[in-house]
Design an enzyme around this catalytic site. Structure first.
Site, short mmCIF file in Angstrom:
data_model
loop_
_atom_site.label_atom_id
_atom_site.label_comp_id
_atom_site.label_asym_id
_atom_site.label_seq_id
_atom_site.Cartn_x
_atom_site.Cartn_y
_atom_site.Cartn_z
CG ASP A 1 -1.75 1.19 1.41
OD1 ASP A 1 -2.26 1.70 0.40
OD2 ASP A 1 -1.89 1.66 2.56
CG ASP B 1 -1.71 7.59 1.07
OD1 ASP B 1 -0.68 8.03 0.55
OD2 ASP B 1 -2.86 7.87 0.65
CG ASP C 1 -5.95 11.28 -1.50
OD1 ASP C 1 -5.28 11.58 -2.51
OD2 ASP C 1 -6.65 10.26 -1.42
CG ASP D 1 -2.23 2.01 6.46
OD1 ASP D 1 -3.05 2.84 6.89
OD2 ASP D 1 -1.91 1.96 5.26
#
Length: 246
Positions: free
Chosen positions: A10, A12, A21, A186
């Site tokens: 992943d 972020d 974002d 996460d």
């Protein structure tokens, strides 16, 4: 012996130490960031980011400012992070492929990777497409066209992208597959893909975020689970993968 492995990241809070974002607006337009908090329940998230990017463009924020802000964003790293992941990719025993699976967007991810010298790390990056137009507007769209067929996930993936389906599609494109898969994630939307993993696979789950909660509450996974909070713990595991096969 493991001869081939796939490392899925992943982005972020898993490779970047922030949410791309939100970071952009926290730095460049905090009032828009505040408005996003009130609208996120009624507007699909990627659409909301696209709308907010139009707003900061109308205020005169430039491509250069956006790129500079991304390069300054905190990144999951230690002094040896780039060296260690590059060494893992370059090792021949096992051979390792890196795959990025993220709900961010291609401009955010690629800008940050290039700033860290990691632009060639990933075999594929599956995310929402974005590009700057000649005026400097960052145009963002969903990976899955809202007017076309949508995913059929029953695990609880949000509209637009089912990471479980995307992981399955990647494995179909890269047959015969991998002896081991390591998934670094996460968020709660990382729960679906880990249900696709086997007993020899592993999820590296960042502590104190949505994925940890879903693993604890819902279970159902077959893979091994290791928890981490700092980048040094991920590096330690990566280095073990190489050393065990020397």
């Amino acid at each position: 012996m493991t001869k081939t492995q796939l490392v899925v990241f992943d982005f972020d809070w898993s490779m970047a130490d922030q949410d791309t974002d939100r970071w952009i607006f926290e730095v460049l337009a905090p009032d828009i960031r505040r408005k996003m908090k009130t609208l996120k329940e009624s507007v699909q998230w990627t659409d909301l980011i696209a709308q907010s990017l139009q707003e900061i463009h109308a205020r005169g924020r430039t491509r250069e400012e956006i790129e500079h802000t991304l390069r300054q964003m905190p990144f999951i790293s230690t002094p040896r992070w780039s060296v260690d992941v590059t060494n893992l990719k370059g090792a021949s025993n096992p051979t390792t492929t890196f795959f990025c699976l993220s709900n961010a967007n291609s401009v955010f991810i690629n800008t940050i990777l290039e700033s860290k010298g990691l632009q060639n790390l990933f075999e594929e990056i599956v995310t929402n497409p974005a590009e700057f137009d000649p005026s400097g507007l960052l145009k963002l769209r969903r990976r899955v066209d809202p007017n076309g067929p949508q995913h059929s996930c029953a695990v609880g993936c949000s509209p637009n992208m089912c990471k479980g389906e995307e992981l399955t599609a990647f494995l179909e494109r890269h047959k015969p597959g991998y002896d081991r898969i390591i998934y670094v994630g996460d968020g709660s939307n990382d729960f679906c893909p880990i249900l696709k993993l086997r007993s020899q696979d592993m999820v590296l789950c960042r502590r104190f975020r949505g994925l940890e909660g879903r693993i604890s509450r819902e279970g159902g996974h077959q893979c091994q689970v290791k928890y981490w909070a700092g980048a040094w713990e991920v590096e330690e595991i990566f280095n073990q993968f190489v050393e065990k096969n020397r």
